[in-house]
Design a protein around this motif. Structure first.
Motif, short mmCIF file in Angstrom:
data_model
loop_
_atom_site.label_atom_id
_atom_site.label_comp_id
_atom_site.label_asym_id
_atom_site.label_seq_id
_atom_site.Cartn_x
_atom_site.Cartn_y
_atom_site.Cartn_z
N LYS A 29 0.88 -1.16 0.00
CA LYS A 29 0.00 0.00 0.00
C LYS A 29 0.92 1.21 0.00
O LYS A 29 1.59 1.52 0.98
N GLU A 64 -3.09 11.35 3.85
CA GLU A 64 -4.45 11.10 4.35
C GLU A 64 -5.14 12.36 4.85
O GLU A 64 -6.37 12.47 4.78
N TYR A 112 -6.17 2.22 8.92
CA TYR A 112 -5.06 1.28 8.75
C TYR A 112 -5.44 -0.13 9.17
O TYR A 112 -4.86 -1.10 8.65
N ARG A 113 -6.39 -0.29 10.05
CA ARG A 113 -6.89 -1.65 10.32
C ARG A 113 -7.57 -2.21 9.08
O ARG A 113 -7.43 -3.40 8.77
N TRP A 158 -6.92 -1.39 5.93
CA TRP A 158 -5.89 -1.71 4.95
C TRP A 158 -5.10 -2.96 5.36
O TRP A 158 -4.75 -3.78 4.52
N ALA A 159 -4.83 -3.10 6.66
CA ALA A 159 -4.11 -4.29 7.13
C ALA A 159 -4.91 -5.55 6.80
O ALA A 159 -4.36 -6.55 6.33
N LEU A 199 2.35 -1.85 4.36
CA LEU A 199 1.63 -0.58 4.37
C LEU A 199 2.64 0.54 4.61
O LEU A 199 3.38 0.50 5.59
N THR A 241 2.83 4.50 5.33
CA THR A 241 1.94 5.57 5.76
C THR A 241 2.06 6.79 4.84
O THR A 241 3.03 6.95 4.12
N TRP A 275 -1.04 3.31 16.32
CA TRP A 275 -1.06 3.35 14.85
C TRP A 275 -0.27 2.16 14.30
O TRP A 275 -0.73 1.47 13.38
N GLY A 296 -1.64 -1.05 11.98
CA GLY A 296 -1.08 -1.42 10.69
C GLY A 296 -0.59 -2.85 10.62
O GLY A 296 -0.53 -3.43 9.54
N ILE A 305 4.21 -2.41 8.61
CA ILE A 305 3.91 -1.01 8.39
C ILE A 305 5.19 -0.19 8.51
O ILE A 305 5.94 -0.34 9.48
#
Length: 411
Positions: A22, A27, A44-45, A47-48, A55, A57, A87, A91, A98
């Motif tokens: 990602k 954002e 982010y959860r 996306w994870a 990922l 950021t 955070w 991720g 992440i």
């Protein structure tokens, strides 16, 4: 043939679960105090859970005085670490990694956010009628350059302490490190200007300082332009040589992108000045292929990928990873579907505005609106009018600017 679900082993840090990343998107979801809050954690959860092995950021600023937008996250020496720990945990909640992208915008700071901006030289941004949104920058002194190197190292170390698996140093898209690399912006005649080696010195010093600070169990990536797409600017030959320099400083991975606010290659087909970027998808692929054969480091390619077949073609072309960005603002589950063999895809927003800079801003505004919906736990597939999205983002930015200015005044 390397499959998308094959792990990737880097020189430092744990292996990545698969070849899909990602890629970073700005954002603009910072909570009060320029901290990651519940919205970023929810995003982010999601996306994870979507299956990407990595990922990255959106850019986190190393200096609270220098933000690209008022809702950017900032991580400095005295910043509370607990929000960043949450955070990082979000991720990594599905087993992937992440990395925190860390950045200094240099001269790309809107004039309503700071009275002073910085760059290698006093060269103003040339973005047509939008140039007036930015101040003529102040050339950085040797002391300011040294302080910037230290700030990058501090932010990287604090990201490591918070539980991130790596950092990506942003040296693309016309931000500060990219400005030093560019012969159009960097007109210095000291040890940070002139030859490519001198123009790359700040980036190399940053990578070296970060590597020294974080040790060997932590990944260090660099985002680099394959080209700036400006006549006389940083080009593919420069990128090839800088990648070789980065390998000597302990970098693990280089993500290739392109363009800047002055040459809108990152906005996608139809926006860039260079015709080679106008392919429908993976629009840096043909240009970046020139770097694969000579690179001593694994390369990640980002730019317009929204189908499994295109992502696989990127890997088949010799890249270690395929970076997906805007498509994951529409459907965060795409990596999982692709890894299962599905040809699921998304369709990017288009703007009919005639001014390219305004049209690019409108398309970006659609992405930001979608990210906000994902962060609120909602579907992001609702169609948006680019013009309406731009108007909404303008109103939201005004509120966020007031919050940022209040935070800076209290600092």
């Amino acid at each position: 043939m390397t499959a998308l679900n094959e792990p990737l082993h880097l020189s430092h840090g744990a292996p990545l679960l698969n070849r899909i990343a990602k890629a970073a998107m700005e954002e603009l979801l910072a909570a009060p105090g320029q901290l990651p809050g519940d919205k970023l954690l929810t995003l982010y959860r999601r996306w994870a859970a979507g299956g990407a092995g990595l990922l990255i950021t959106g850019h986190v600023m190393i200096d609270g005085r220098a933000v690209a937008q008022p809702a950017d996250v900032v991580l400095e020496q005295e910043t509370p670490l607990e929000p960043f720990q949450r955070w990082a945990a979000a991720g990594k909640s599905a087993g992937g990694q992440i990395w925190m992208q860390i950045n200094h915008p240099g001269r790309v700071i809107p004039r309503d956010l700071a009275d002073t901006t910085w760059a290698p030289s006093a060269v103003s941004i040339g973005a047509g009628r939008f140039s007036s949104l930015y101040r003529t920058p102040q050339p950085m002194s040797a002391q300011e350059i040294a302080e910037t190197v230290e700030r990058f190292a501090v932010t990287a170390r604090r990201a490591q302490q918070a539980g991130f698996d790596g950092v990506e140093i942003h040296a693309a898209h016309g931000y500060l490190l990219s400005q030093f690399l560019s012969p159009l912006v960097n007109r210095r005649d000291d040890r940070w200007g002139g030859s490519l080696r001198n123009r790359a010195r700040l980036l190399l010093d940053v990578v070296s300082a970060v590597r020294e600070r974080v040790g060997t169990d932590f990944a260090v990536g660099v985002k680099l332009n394959s080209a700036d797409f400006q006549r006389g600017g940083f080009d593919t030959g420069d990128a090839r040589d800088v990648i070789k320099m980065l390998a000597d400083e302990g970098a693990d991975l280089v993500e290739l992108s392109g363009g800047s606010i002055e040459s809108l290659a990152t906005a996608g087909p139809g926006f860039a000045a260079d015709g080679r970027t106008l392919a429908r998808e993976a629009y840096f692929l043909e240009l970046a292929k020139e770097l694969v054969a000579t690179s001593p480091l694994p390369l990640l390619l980002t730019g317009g990928i929204r189908r499994r077949t295109v992502a696989q073609h990127v890997i088949d072309s010799g890249f270690a990873m395929a970076g997906v960005a805007t498509a994951l603002a529409i459907d965060p589950t795409l990596p999982e579907q692709w890894l299962a063999g599905s040809d699921a895809q998304t369709h990017p927003a288009r703007s009919r505005l005639r001014n390219k800079t305004l049209a690019a801003a409108a398309v970006q505004a659609v992405t930001l609106r979608r990210l906000a919906r994902l962060a609120a736990g909602k579907s992001s597939k609702t169609p948006y009018s680019p013009a309406v999205a731009l108007l909404l983002e303008t109103l939201v930015r005004a509120r966020r600017r007031r919050g940022y200015r209040k935070w800076r005044t209290a600092a």
